[in-house]
Design an enzyme around this catalytic site. Structure first.
Site, mmCIF file in Angstrom:
data_model
loop_
_atom_site.group_PDB
_atom_site.id
_atom_site.type_symbol
_atom_site.label_atom_id
_atom_site.label_comp_id
_atom_site.label_asym_id
_atom_site.label_seq_id
_atom_site.Cartn_x
_atom_site.Cartn_y
_atom_site.Cartn_z
ATOM 1 C CB SER A 1 -47.003 47.773 -15.173
ATOM 2 O OG SER A 1 -48.266 48.321 -15.783
ATOM 3 C CB SER B 1 -50.053 50.490 -14.355
ATOM 4 O OG SER B 1 -49.445 49.430 -13.494
ATOM 5 C CE LYS C 1 -47.947 48.799 -19.361
ATOM 6 N NZ LYS C 1 -48.970 49.040 -18.087
#
Lengths: 103, 459, 466
Positions: C143, C167, C68
């Protein structure tokens, strides 16, 4: 509670956030948009008032740790070049920003 | 209207905030070297003190111990639970946009320090925080060096207990002396190791009339603080601090006399113009939005740790001062000079110990060291030798000399007879006798007339 | 042995789990080079449509993992999905990256995410939204959008994400992969861009529960940089994963089946719970009464921490200036600034911190063996809905926030949570959430593994025929 446009502007100033189209004669500027959106969130948040928290200690940290400290020893720092590597502006080994009033 | 008459109606109310930079090896929350002074810019930084994304603080234990020692020396109690908080504000020298400081849960609280004039100054708190970077202003631009960013700072805050400038000076000097005794900082004002901020306001002294009516309500009125406070910032010498506070007191009294209303503001000291000037008004006051630092678990300082830190502390300057007065019979002034630095105090005690064996009195050593401005590096034997040579070891007391002379006379009947028969040189024999009896310490200059006087009586 | 080799050979390399990949490499059935090539080829083909990766690293060595983009990679541009960091090249690695490098894991790419991890759909990225591999018109959740999509589309062996309010689990649920949010303090946050410091945790998104357990072993443990991180590494006791769930107490909180829960999702979750019961678990209804206020407390505490964490983005030492923040970041900064400001701290921040205590107590009670219900795990839905249409909730922040209604309570308490694929509603994946006691990832992995093995869910892959 509601957050008025003026409150939004005050908070934005405190948070050092430039709001676009902040001119007074633009009622639908960013302050107006955020006033509406944040008010809705705050109205939702107001349900916290229904919770009785008398005598309840606040929780600030859930790690369960305490007294986490280290010995006073040093390790190598970044080089000046590495430290400045992401700076948009640099001069004489230093970071540069627009002039601020000498306090 | 003279300043003096004005002062008679007003009294200053002053509180002091002292920041001291600790001399730890590494910074407060990262492992960069804290020895930044005079180094190439931005060579003592890392993601933590540069405030890069993802960086996290980690507490330096030595700094916490130093802070607790300062607190203990100032008679504070050490909080069983303390927390760091974030003080949020924007300034280019503050890399993270917040300073990790303490607010609601400081390490040490409720202390006090007694001044030379006997006044007790209440210490509100002694807490731990971190320093900022340094700014350099150049042709409309500001350059930033973060070498100092994150160096440990301890802040010591008093209650608004000072009523005169001298007390402020005494307090600040005492703190500087303490930091050096504890070895936690060089406390060099010029280098910025120690920084002073004064909160100054003035208030009307209650009139003679109301003093008579000494009701509880009146007492309460007297204790009320003025409705404003002027913060004097960035003062880098004791002299400037005194000048700035004195100027400010005068300025405020004059303003109040003119019927002006004073308000909360921050002022700086202009050393050239010798006046204070507005830096920030109330309208621009910060809202620091303190909240507990989520990246740091709380500190739980146990009683046993406090005890062990306490026992590791040196004798404090004021205790030493008192002991010197009592143990060595020094005057307060003498003791104060000799305990100014721990080095000098130790040196003096060394002299006294060795001098004692040679019968040299502590007061004499004190006089000599103070008068001759002897430094702690000087050889002990040399100094004691000089004290002796200079006659500081001599018996000068006339009564004592008379006693010794009398003894010498009774031991030397022949010499007495010789003297009476006109042999002046026989007096030398008697002088030699006294010297022998006094182990060479009798003051010969005073001995001759004493012997002559006594020999006249002896028939 | 011969059998397993054949099994691996007959599969597409990118379809292998991490455990299978390690075995294949160890048995020299394929090389690291072949492995990386297979993934890079697939990325080249699919990423233009999915927008899962913001940056692709062409390596031929190591086990390719997708990271990420809020996790700092030394020398590799890290934007966190924000315009502010469009040129930011970190001078250091996050601790989790250092730990993965020790395991011969390589960064194959940095994955797209909502700007600074603030969002539940991926649409807050400054670099365009990631698409859901199961339906390109749908959001992948957020996210950790790119990480979830990359695992679902087999563009990496596994991925790392971060979970502040859900997330990891929520996009894992919406993309049909496994997502593990560890206990707060299990994994060092050093070098991972903070959203809300007292909530953030890094965790794996994987193709199987066993993979998640292994990655957690790799990335957990102290580093002397994150003061809140436990020194001890997580280790799965041998045999525990395969220990079955007979006799385990599984709590089902009635608050997790509240209004707003889609009928299709509820049915699948109820079926999954029934399945657990069939497998020998004891199902007990529990109550988490204060969780009703979890979202309100969360949206005070998280923005407050954000308002402070995002003060460093001033465009002086790195990055661009503050007007480059996107709307959601600005909203949260302002909300938090307000909640901490003079006159509001007690009513907002301190009040929410007290409610946080009550929520923690709710969980302690549910898990408490003597005083409470004695649950080993608590289960429920991860998300009240399946993936929704791109653009559907963008204009309504509050509606978007509610996507995390079932994942936020556990994060206020600091407990671990796992999302395991458990079925489909109208063709879109649904995840079962398994919450455990703080530091007890072992049991939630055990339950997740047992469920996964007992169903065929893990074998289903999105049909990406473009």
């Amino acid at each position: 509670m509601k957050l008025t446009k003026d409150q939004v502007k005050k908070v934005a100033r405190l948070a050092n956030l430039p709001l676009t189209s902040d001119e007074e004669d633009l009622p639908e500027g960013e302050a107006g948009k955020y006033s509406e959106q944040l008010s809705r969130v705050l109205e939702y948040i107001d349900q916290l008032n229904q919770v009785d928290t008398t005598g309840v200690e606040p929780t600030f940290n859930v790690s369960g740790e305490s007294n986490i400290m280290r010995e006073d020893t040093t390790v190598a720092s970044l080089s000046q070049e590495e430290a400045l590597s992401n700076a948009p502006q640099k001069k004489e080994g230093m970071f540069v920003t627009k002039g601020v009033f000498e306090e | 209207m003279t300043g003096k008459r004005t002062m008679n109606n007003y009294e200053p109310v002053i509180g002091l905030e002292v920041h001291v930079e600790l001399n730890t090896k590494s910074k407060m929350f990262c492992r960069c070297s804290a020895d930044y002074f005079g180094k190439e810019p931005n060579t003592h930084t890392c993601p933590v003190c540069l405030g890069l994304p993802g960086a996290l603080p980690y507490i330096n234990q030595s700094a916490i111990e130093d802070c607790i020692k300062i607190g203990l020396a100032l008679n504070c109690s050490v909080s069983p639970i303390s927390r760091f908080e974030r003080k949020n504000y924007f300034y280019p020298d503050l890399s993270k946009g917040y300073q990790i400081s303490q607010y609601r849960w400081p390490l040490c609280i409720n202390g006090q320090l007694t001044l030379d004039n006997g006044q007790v100054i209440r210490i509100n708190r002694v807490h731990q925080e971190e320093d900022t970077g340094k700014l350099f202003h150049q042709e409309g631009q500001t350059l930033i060096d973060f070498n100092r960013s994150g160096v440990p700072l301890v802040e010591i805050v008093t209650e608004p207990d000072f009523r005169d400038v001298e007390a402020v000076r005494d307090y600040a000097k005492k703190l500087q002396q303490l930091f050096r005794y504890l070895g936690v900082s060089n406390a060099d004002m010029e280098r910025g190791d120690m920084r002073l901020e004064a909160n100054v306001s003035v208030r009307k002294v209650k009139s003679q009339k109301s003093k008579v009516k000494n009701t509880s309500q009146n007492l309460k009125v007297e204790e009320e603080l003025p409705p404003y406070r002027v913060e004097l910032k960035n003062i880098n010498s004791f002299r400037f601090m005194v000048a700035a506070i004195e100027y400010e007191i005068k300025r405020q009294i004059e303003a109040l006399e003119k019927g002006e209303k004073l308000s909360q503001e921050t002022r700086g000291w202009n050393g050239d113009k010798k006046c204070t000037y507005v830096q920030r008004s109330k309208e621009e006051a910060h809202d620091y939005r303190y909240f507990p630092e989520p990246d740091l678990p709380e500190l739980r300082i146990e009683e046993s740790r406090v005890k062990s830190l306490e026992s590791s502390m040196p004798e404090l300057p004021w205790s030493k001062n008192k002991r010197f007065e009592e143990e060595f019979k020094l005057s307060t002034a003498q003791a104060k000079i000799l305990t100014e630095t721990e080095e000098l105090a130790d040196y003096f005690e060394g002299l006294v110990e060795l001098g004692g064996k040679e019968g040299i009195d502590a007061v004499k050593i004190a006089n000599y060291v103070i008068n001759q401005k002897i430094g702690a590096g000087t050889s002990v034997e040399e100094v004691l030798g000089k004290i002796k040579a200079k006659g500081e070891g001599v018996i000068g007391d006339e009564r004592e000399l008379e006693k010794l002379a009398q003894e010498a006379i009774s031991e030397n009947e022949k010499a007495v007879a010789d003297y009476k028969s006109g042999k002046e040189a026989a007096l030398q024999v008697l002088i030699g006798g006294v010297m022998r009896l006094s182990k060479g310490k009798a003051d010969t200059s005073k001995l001759k007339p004493i012997l002559e006087k006594l020999l006249k009586v002896v028939t | 042995m011969q059998n397993s080799k054949l099994q691996v050979k007959n599969q597409n390399l990118t379809g292998l789990t991490l455990i299978e990949t390690l075995r294949g490499l160890k048995e020299k059935i394929f090389s690291e080079e072949e492995l990386n090539k297979a993934y890079l080829n697939k990325i080249a083909k699919l990423n233009p449509k999915l927008n899962a990766f913001l940056k692709i690293e062409k390596n031929s060595r190591g086990i390719p993992a997708a990271i990420k983009d809020c996790i700092l990679t030394k020398g590799i541009k890290t934007t966190a999905g924000s315009k502010i960091l469009s040129n930011f090249v970190p001078p250091y690695n996050a601790t989790v990256i250092e730990k993965l490098l020790e395991q011969k894991v390589n960064v194959i790419g940095k994955t797209n995410c909502d700007e600074f991890t603030m969002g539940s759909s991926g649409e807050n990225s400054a670099y365009g939204p990631t698409k859901n591999p199961w339906d390109l018109n749908k959001v992948p959740g957020g996210s950790s959008s790119g990480s979830a999509a990359a695992v679902a589309a087999d563009l990496c062996t596994f991925a790392l994400g971060t979970d502040t309010g859900g997330s990891i689990r929520q996009p894992a649920s919406l993309c049909g992969v496994v997502g593990l949010r560890p206990s707060y303090g299990r994994v060092s946050r050093y070098g991972t861009i903070a959203m809300a410091s007292s909530f953030d945790q890094i965790g794996p998104l994987t193709k199987s529960v066993e993979d998640a357990a292994l990655v957690l072993e790799w990335i957990s443990g102290g580093d002397n940089y994150d003061s809140n991180c436990r020194k001890e590494k997580f280790t799965m006791q041998p045999g525990k994963l395969r220990g079955g769930i007979k006799g385990l107490k599984v709590g089902v909180p009635k608050e997790f089946f509240s209004q707003g829960l889609e009928g299709g999702v509820e049915k699948i979750i109820r079926d999954a719970i029934k399945k657990l019961e069939e497998m020998g678990a004891e199902i007990i209804e529990v109550s988490l009464p204060s969780c009703e206020y979890a979202m309100a407390a969360y949206y005070i505490l998280v923005p407050s921490e954000i308002s402070s964490n995002y003060a460093r983005y001033d465009g002086i030492r790195f990055g661009n200036t503050r007007e480059n923040f996107g709307d959601e970041v600005k909203r949260r900064i302002m909300l938090g600034t307000f909640a901490l400001s003079t006159g509001y701290y007690d009513d907002y921040f301190a009040k929410a911190a007290r409610v946080r205590t009550l929520i923690r107590q709710d969980f302690q009670k549910a898990f408490g063996p003597s005083t409470g219900s004695g649950c080993d795990v608590i289960v429920g839905p991860v998300s009240p809905t399946t993936a929704w249409n791109l653009g559907e909730k963008v204009i309504d922040p509050l509606a978007m926030y509610m996507a995390d209604i079932y994942t936020v309570p556990g994060n206020l308490a600091g407990i671990p949570g796992l999302s395991v694929p458990c079925g489909f509603s109208k063709g879109l994946p649904v995840g079962l959430q398994i919450l455990g006691k703080q530091w007890d990832e072992e049991t939630i992995l055990q339950v997740g593994y047992a469920y996964e093995q007992a169903t065929s869910r893990r074998k289903e892959k999105p049909k990406l025929s473009f």
